[in-house]
Design a protein around this motif. Sequence first.
Motif, PDB file in Angstrom:
ATOM      1  N   SER A   5      51.578  42.852  44.759  1.00 30.80           N
ATOM      2  CA  SER A   5      50.736  42.715  43.569  1.00 30.80           C
ATOM      3  C   SER A   5      49.494  43.558  43.766  1.00 30.80           C
ATOM      4  O   SER A   5      48.945  43.617  44.875  1.00 30.80           O
ATOM      5  CB  SER A   5      50.328  41.256  43.361  1.00 30.80           C
ATOM      6  OG  SER A   5      51.446  40.467  43.055  1.00 30.80           O
ATOM      7  N   LYS A   6      49.044  44.215  42.698  1.00 25.44           N
ATOM      8  CA  LYS A   6      47.849  45.061  42.731  1.00 25.44           C
ATOM      9  C   LYS A   6      46.931  44.655  41.594  1.00 25.44           C
ATOM     10  O   LYS A   6      47.384  44.240  40.534  1.00 25.44           O
ATOM     11  CB  LYS A   6      48.206  46.540  42.557  1.00 25.44           C
ATOM     12  CG  LYS A   6      49.142  47.095  43.594  1.00 25.44           C
ATOM     13  CD  LYS A   6      48.431  47.360  44.878  1.00 25.44           C
ATOM     14  CE  LYS A   6      49.371  48.017  45.878  1.00 25.44           C
ATOM     15  NZ  LYS A   6      49.067  47.649  47.229  1.00 25.44           N
ATOM     16  N   LEU A   7      45.629  44.820  41.815  1.00 23.70           N
ATOM     17  CA  LEU A   7      44.617  44.506  40.820  1.00 23.70           C
ATOM     18  C   LEU A   7      43.973  45.780  40.308  1.00 23.70           C
ATOM     19  O   LEU A   7      43.552  46.628  41.099  1.00 23.70           O
ATOM     20  CB  LEU A   7      43.524  43.622  41.425  1.00 23.70           C
ATOM     21  CG  LEU A   7      42.316  43.367  40.517  1.00 23.70           C
ATOM     22  CD1 LEU A   7      42.707  42.437  39.376  1.00 23.70           C
ATOM     23  CD2 LEU A   7      41.164  42.794  41.311  1.00 23.70           C
ATOM     24  N   VAL A   8      43.872  45.889  38.982  1.00 17.43           N
ATOM     25  CA  VAL A   8      43.110  46.967  38.369  1.00 17.43           C
ATOM     26  C   VAL A   8      41.938  46.313  37.645  1.00 17.43           C
ATOM     27  O   VAL A   8      42.143  45.487  36.750  1.00 17.43           O
ATOM     28  CB  VAL A   8      43.959  47.778  37.366  1.00 17.43           C
ATOM     29  CG1 VAL A   8      43.096  48.838  36.692  1.00 17.43           C
ATOM     30  CG2 VAL A   8      45.144  48.413  38.068  1.00 17.43           C
ATOM     31  N   ALA A   9      40.744  46.650  38.090  1.00 17.57           N
ATOM     32  CA  ALA A   9      39.524  46.162  37.442  1.00 17.57           C
ATOM     33  C   ALA A   9      38.665  47.375  37.155  1.00 17.57           C
ATOM     34  O   ALA A   9      38.461  48.216  38.032  1.00 17.57           O
ATOM     35  CB  ALA A   9      38.798  45.190  38.365  1.00 17.57           C
ATOM     36  N   PHE A  28      44.177  50.502  44.917  1.00 16.04           N
ATOM     37  CA  PHE A  28      43.788  49.312  44.178  1.00 16.04           C
ATOM     38  C   PHE A  28      44.045  48.118  45.102  1.00 16.04           C
ATOM     39  O   PHE A  28      45.039  48.085  45.822  1.00 16.04           O
ATOM     40  CB  PHE A  28      44.598  49.196  42.887  1.00 16.04           C
ATOM     41  CG  PHE A  28      44.207  50.234  41.872  1.00 16.04           C
ATOM     42  CD1 PHE A  28      43.096  50.058  41.072  1.00 16.04           C
ATOM     43  CD2 PHE A  28      44.949  51.402  41.744  1.00 16.04           C
ATOM     44  CE1 PHE A  28      42.727  51.027  40.147  1.00 16.04           C
ATOM     45  CE2 PHE A  28      44.587  52.373  40.815  1.00 16.04           C
ATOM     46  CZ  PHE A  28      43.470  52.186  40.026  1.00 16.04           C
ATOM     47  N   PRO A  29      43.134  47.138  45.129  1.00 16.95           N
ATOM     48  CA  PRO A  29      43.317  46.011  46.049  1.00 16.95           C
ATOM     49  C   PRO A  29      44.563  45.196  45.713  1.00 16.95           C
ATOM     50  O   PRO A  29      44.994  45.138  44.568  1.00 16.95           O
ATOM     51  CB  PRO A  29      42.042  45.185  45.867  1.00 16.95           C
ATOM     52  CG  PRO A  29      41.377  45.680  44.644  1.00 16.95           C
ATOM     53  CD  PRO A  29      41.931  47.028  44.326  1.00 16.95           C
ATOM     54  N   GLY A  30      45.113  44.569  46.739  1.00 15.15           N
ATOM     55  CA  GLY A  30      46.307  43.743  46.585  1.00 15.15           C
ATOM     56  C   GLY A  30      47.131  43.801  47.849  1.00 15.15           C
ATOM     57  O   GLY A  30      46.664  44.269  48.885  1.00 15.15           O
ATOM     58  N   PHE A  81      48.324  43.936  37.825  1.00 11.40           N
ATOM     59  CA  PHE A  81      47.522  43.049  36.992  1.00 11.40           C
ATOM     60  C   PHE A  81      46.207  43.717  36.628  1.00 11.40           C
ATOM     61  O   PHE A  81      45.626  44.448  37.433  1.00 11.40           O
ATOM     62  CB  PHE A  81      47.217  41.743  37.745  1.00 11.40           C
ATOM     63  CG  PHE A  81      48.419  40.866  37.933  1.00 11.40           C
ATOM     64  CD1 PHE A  81      48.750  39.902  36.989  1.00 11.40           C
ATOM     65  CD2 PHE A  81      49.220  41.000  39.055  1.00 11.40           C
ATOM     66  CE1 PHE A  81      49.861  39.092  37.166  1.00 11.40           C
ATOM     67  CE2 PHE A  81      50.332  40.184  39.247  1.00 11.40           C
ATOM     68  CZ  PHE A  81      50.644  39.230  38.296  1.00 11.40           C
ATOM     69  N   VAL A  82      45.724  43.415  35.427  1.00 15.49           N
ATOM     70  CA  VAL A  82      44.443  43.922  34.972  1.00 15.49           C
ATOM     71  C   VAL A  82      43.503  42.734  34.820  1.00 15.49           C
ATOM     72  O   VAL A  82      43.868  41.711  34.219  1.00 15.49           O
ATOM     73  CB  VAL A  82      44.589  44.661  33.623  1.00 15.49           C
ATOM     74  CG1 VAL A  82      43.237  45.097  33.090  1.00 15.49           C
ATOM     75  CG2 VAL A  82      45.517  45.858  33.784  1.00 15.49           C
ATOM     76  N   ALA A  83      42.307  42.863  35.380  1.00 20.37           N
ATOM     77  CA  ALA A  83      41.292  41.815  35.274  1.00 20.37           C
ATOM     78  C   ALA A  83      40.276  42.218  34.220  1.00 20.37           C
ATOM     79  O   ALA A  83      39.812  43.354  34.205  1.00 20.37           O
ATOM     80  CB  ALA A  83      40.597  41.612  36.612  1.00 20.37           C
ATOM     81  N   THR A  84      39.955  41.294  33.356  1.00 19.82           N
ATOM     82  CA  THR A  84      38.965  41.576  32.324  1.00 19.82           C
ATOM     83  C   THR A  84      37.558  41.223  32.792  1.00 19.82           C
ATOM     84  O   THR A  84      36.584  41.712  32.238  1.00 19.82           O
ATOM     85  CB  THR A  84      39.292  40.794  31.041  1.00 19.82           C
ATOM     86  OG1 THR A  84      39.417  39.413  31.366  1.00 19.82           O
ATOM     87  CG2 THR A  84      40.590  41.288  30.424  1.00 19.82           C
ATOM     88  N   LYS A  85      37.457  40.378  33.819  1.00 20.34           N
ATOM     89  CA  LYS A  85      36.141  39.982  34.309  1.00 20.34           C
ATOM     90  C   LYS A  85      36.184  39.866  35.830  1.00 20.34           C
ATOM     91  O   LYS A  85      37.003  39.140  36.383  1.00 20.34           O
ATOM     92  CB  LYS A  85      35.738  38.650  33.690  1.00 20.34           C
ATOM     93  CG  LYS A  85      34.326  38.239  34.015  1.00 20.34           C
ATOM     94  CD  LYS A  85      33.949  36.972  33.284  1.00 20.34           C
ATOM     95  CE  LYS A  85      32.542  36.570  33.653  1.00 20.34           C
ATOM     96  NZ  LYS A  85      32.183  35.272  33.112  1.00 20.34           N
ATOM     97  N   VAL A  86      35.315  40.624  36.489  1.00 21.53           N
ATOM     98  CA  VAL A  86      35.198  40.580  37.950  1.00 21.53           C
ATOM     99  C   VAL A  86      33.717  40.530  38.283  1.00 21.53           C
ATOM    100  O   VAL A  86      32.927  41.286  37.734  1.00 21.53           O
ATOM    101  CB  VAL A  86      35.832  41.839  38.604  1.00 21.53           C
ATOM    102  CG1 VAL A  86      35.630  41.830  40.102  1.00 21.53           C
ATOM    103  CG2 VAL A  86      37.310  41.933  38.284  1.00 21.53           C
ATOM    104  N   SER A  87      33.349  39.635  39.177  1.00 18.33           N
ATOM    105  CA  SER A  87      31.948  39.559  39.589  1.00 18.33           C
ATOM    106  C   SER A  87      31.883  39.304  41.086  1.00 18.33           C
ATOM    107  O   SER A  87      32.892  39.032  41.729  1.00 18.33           O
ATOM    108  CB  SER A  87      31.224  38.440  38.823  1.00 18.33           C
ATOM    109  OG  SER A  87      31.828  37.187  39.110  1.00 18.33           O
ATOM    110  N   GLY A  88      30.695  39.423  41.633  1.00 23.36           N
ATOM    111  CA  GLY A  88      30.498  39.157  43.051  1.00 23.36           C
ATOM    112  C   GLY A  88      30.268  40.425  43.848  1.00 23.36           C
ATOM    113  O   GLY A  88      30.400  41.538  43.351  1.00 23.36           O
ATOM    114  N   ARG A  89      29.903  40.213  45.104  1.00 28.88           N
ATOM    115  CA  ARG A  89      29.610  41.317  46.026  1.00 28.88           C
ATOM    116  C   ARG A  89      30.884  41.888  46.624  1.00 28.88           C
ATOM    117  O   ARG A  89      31.851  41.179  46.834  1.00 28.88           O
ATOM    118  CB  ARG A  89      28.761  40.773  47.176  1.00 28.88           C
ATOM    119  CG  ARG A  89      27.317  41.096  47.094  1.00 28.88           C
ATOM    120  CD  ARG A  89      26.568  40.566  48.275  1.00 28.88           C
ATOM    121  NE  ARG A  89      27.527  39.979  49.197  1.00 28.88           N
ATOM    122  CZ  ARG A  89      27.337  39.735  50.473  1.00 28.88           C
ATOM    123  NH1 ARG A  89      26.250  39.986  51.012  1.00 28.88           N
ATOM    124  NH2 ARG A  89      28.232  39.216  51.251  1.00 28.88           N
TER     125      ARG A  89
END
Length: 128
Positions: A5-9, A28-30, A81-89
């Motif tokens: 699985s991979k994340l696209v933000a 991309f992370p995952g 996967f696509v993330a619509t909201k990502v926050s944090g350091r």
Amino acid sequence: MAKSSKLVAARKGRVLLVRRRSDRLWMFPGGRRRVGESERKCLRREIGEELPKIKLGPVKLWKEVKAKNRQSGRKMSDAIFVATKVSGRLKIGDKQEIDKAAWCKPRGLRLTPTSRYIRDKLFPKQPR
């Protein structure tokens, strides 16, 4: 089911990428799915391991990619996967695997083959 699985933000024209320590390629992370684990759970676990300070909002399956890399012959089997909201350091969790994380422009970096594929499909080159 996909093997990984991979994340696209994306935000402000930049995408979240991590750099592998072994070959210094960006991706991309995952990561790889464990036995009995869904693609979505795999993604959340991998993000927690790689970037423990990141908080993901809802993620949406964009596409399952099953293809063969023409250059390496390696088979790709990824749930993207696509993330619509990502926050944090951007704090690295697994320092043996990853040495850097950053919000980068999607072009101009040495990417893994799978990440190049994702970039080219989601962020095509803009005509000049």
